[in-house]
Design an enzyme around this catalytic site. Structure first.
Site, mmCIF file in Angstrom:
data_model
loop_
_atom_site.group_PDB
_atom_site.id
_atom_site.type_symbol
_atom_site.label_atom_id
_atom_site.label_comp_id
_atom_site.label_asym_id
_atom_site.label_seq_id
_atom_site.Cartn_x
_atom_site.Cartn_y
_atom_site.Cartn_z
ATOM 1 N N ALA A 124 0.880 -1.182 0.000
ATOM 2 C CA ALA A 124 0.000 0.000 0.000
ATOM 3 C C ALA A 124 0.911 1.223 0.000
ATOM 4 O O ALA A 124 1.172 1.809 1.032
ATOM 5 C CB ALA A 124 -0.930 -0.018 1.212
ATOM 6 N N ALA A 126 1.376 4.455 -1.890
ATOM 7 C CA ALA A 126 1.265 5.915 -2.051
ATOM 8 C C ALA A 126 1.159 6.619 -0.697
ATOM 9 O O ALA A 126 0.607 6.050 0.245
ATOM 10 C CB ALA A 126 0.053 6.253 -2.920
ATOM 11 N N PRO A 127 1.709 7.826 -0.607
ATOM 12 C CA PRO A 127 2.339 8.618 -1.675
ATOM 13 C C PRO A 127 3.808 8.304 -1.928
ATOM 14 O O PRO A 127 4.432 8.930 -2.781
ATOM 15 C CB PRO A 127 2.180 10.052 -1.175
ATOM 16 N N GLY A 128 4.391 7.363 -1.161
ATOM 17 C CA GLY A 128 5.745 6.928 -1.459
ATOM 18 C C GLY A 128 6.791 7.176 -0.400
ATOM 19 O O GLY A 128 7.973 6.924 -0.633
ATOM 20 N N SER A 129 6.396 7.648 0.780
ATOM 21 C CA SER A 129 7.406 7.924 1.814
ATOM 22 C C SER A 129 8.174 6.658 2.171
ATOM 23 O O SER A 129 9.416 6.655 2.196
ATOM 24 C CB SER A 129 6.742 8.525 3.052
ATOM 25 N N GLU A 148 -0.425 0.316 -5.420
ATOM 26 C CA GLU A 148 -1.375 1.309 -4.928
ATOM 27 C C GLU A 148 -2.726 1.077 -5.591
ATOM 28 O O GLU A 148 -2.819 1.017 -6.819
ATOM 29 C CB GLU A 148 -0.878 2.722 -5.220
ATOM 30 N N CYS A 246 -1.204 3.595 11.296
ATOM 31 C CA CYS A 246 -1.146 4.795 12.144
ATOM 32 C C CYS A 246 -2.405 4.877 12.993
ATOM 33 O O CYS A 246 -2.851 5.966 13.368
ATOM 34 C CB CYS A 246 -0.937 6.053 11.320
#
Length: 471
Positions: A124, A126-129, A148, A246
């Site tokens: 999963a 995105a956004p790519g951190s 994604e 999170c």
């Protein structure tokens, strides 16, 4: 009790909160503003060099204890927003919350060599951190699949991968619950940073609880269970899986982990994370998971668990895949033809880590071992576009330059801002150079220009021009 945290959430979380923590401290922590943090992109610059670069502009750095490339940063009050800086546009750093750096660190913990994982999946992405962090930990080698499901987030994911110079990645666009079926027993390591209720993000998002309900928690935990089963199936025997959210509640965290243990009682081992970093024990559960409450490290809330797959699974329905890949690997003659225009601009050692393919009038770089997966699943983004084939010439592509470009004409910080704004550059041309010239900043190629007298004509692709870049 307060405007951000619903009473129904507080009632639920008061049961989950460890005995050594106090609910009032959690509420107080959630009201504090979140410390700004960044991760240095070590594929482009060392941490020491980046600190030396930014300190004169009022940046004060404090190391994040679990990530050697991560820092909490205090900014001079007059500093331009970090996301507008040329260092951000050129991919030298990524704005990333400190806690969210933990899952990739946990995945790669205790490895002797960073390239030990040859095939990695971010389910999963995105956004790519975390995807870009994983790529850096892989030293841009091996094969990284970034999946994604949300169509609207694919563009941002690809943009961040390109900006940070990530070249070892394929992007898939599926519900992550299918990867276990299509790619069972395929990956050395998998990160599942699962979609969740987002309770731990309230310090930066005051609306995090706007639509919070217990019914939504139950709904999202059902999805998380589907995803963690798929991720576990996609692991090779001996492969490692990190599950993270999170969220703060145990339903989405310990509850989903227990589901995995119940589904595969003979095939999964828990890896305790109590020694992942100094004082990790303060957030470690009795199972060995990390449950990061906001008040412990003055960060966002997060949850991280790690597992090892002890043996193969044989649960795939072996679905047929019937999509023809529109790329063909270059023949020896084609490779001979494209080598001179590539050598004129690129560091050719990148060929050690992949293969060259052609699609229509385009030459592409695919990371090594891509062909092992391309026959089993469709991918929406493949590698790096290197050349456009024009009549009687090959034209180098911008993405190739920012990924593999040779050294060139170094620009000042002011000139980099002008470049990203699409402006031509007034530069003394004492050698009366002509033609194309690679432009660099901090030793990294950022694009192409063309000498016209004492001016460098800007050749930045129009879609990348951004008037918001500033210093």
């Amino acid at each position: 009790m307060n405007k951000h945290l619903p009473q129904s959430f507080l009632d639920l979380i008061s049961v989950d909160l460890p005995d050594h923590l106090i609910l009032e401290d959690l509420v107080e922590a959630c009201h504090r503003s979140l410390r700004f943090s960044i991760r240095v992109n070590t594929l482009k610059i060392s941490t020491d060099a980046f600190i030396e670069l930014m300190q004169p502009f009022g940046w004060t750095f404090e190391s994040i204890p679990w990530c050697s490339e991560g820092f909490w940063v205090e900014l001079n009050t007059s500093t331009v927003a970090p996301g507008r800086l040329p260092e951000h546009f050129s991919g030298l750093f990524y704005i990333q919350e400190a806690s969210s750096m933990l899952p990739p660190v946990a995945l790669f913990n205790a490895m002797n060599q960073r390239d030990e994982f040859n095939t990695v999946l971010d389910l999963a992405a995105a956004p790519g951190s975390k995807t870009t962090q994983i790529a850096a930990l892989m030293n841009n080698q091996g094969l990284l699949v970034a999946n994604e499901f949300s169509s609207s987030r694919i563009k941002a994911l690809h943009s961040n991968l390109t900006r940070l110079g990530i070249t070892n990645t394929l992007i898939s666009h599926f519900d992550g619950s299918v990867h276990g079926d299509y790619l069972e027993n395929s990956f050395d390591a998998i990160l599942l940073d699962a979609p969740c209720s987002g309770e731990g993000t309230v310090r930066k998002d005051p609306d995090a609880f706007k639509n919070w309900t217990r019914a939504h928690i139950d709904e999202v935990s059902t999805l998380q269970k589907q995803l963690i089963k798929s991720a576990f199936m996609a692991l090779k025997p001996g492969g490692q899986l990190v599950y993270s959210t999170c969220a703060l509640n145990c339903i989405e965290n310990q509850g989903v982990c227990q589901y995995l243990l119940d589904e595969f009682p003979e095939q999964v081992d828990v890896v305790s994370l109590h020694e992942l970093f100094p004082n990790a024990l303060a957030s470690c559960t009795e199972q060995g998971y990390l449950h990061i409450w906001p008040q412990i490290y003055d960060s966002e809330g997060f949850f991280i668990a790690k597992f090892i797959k002890k043996g193969s699974t044989e649960l795939s329905s072996q679905p047929a895949f019937k999509s023809k890949l529109p790329y063909k690997e270059l023949t020896e003659k084609q490779l001979k033809d494209v080598t001179p225009p590539l050598m004129a601009h690129l560091k050719m050692d990148f060929l050690e880590h992949g293969q060259l393919y052609q699609r229509d009038k385009e030459i592409w770089f695919f990371p090594k071992n891509s062909q092992l997966l391309l026959s089993n699943m469709r991918f929406v983004r493949h590698g790096v576009k290197l050349l456009d084939i024009k009549p009687k010439q090959f034209v180098i592509c911008h993405d190739a330059l920012t990924a593999f470009g040779l050294d060139g004409l170094p620009l000042t910080r002011d000139q980099v801002v002008q470049f990203y704004r699409g402006q031509d550059l007034a530069i003394e041309n004492s050698n009366k150079a002509k033609g194309e010239v690679r432009l660099t900043y901090q030793g990294q190629c950022i694009g192409l220009g063309k000498w016209v007298g004492n001016k460098v004509k800007n050749k930045l692709p129009r879609q990348l021009v951004n008037d918001n870049v500033a210093i």
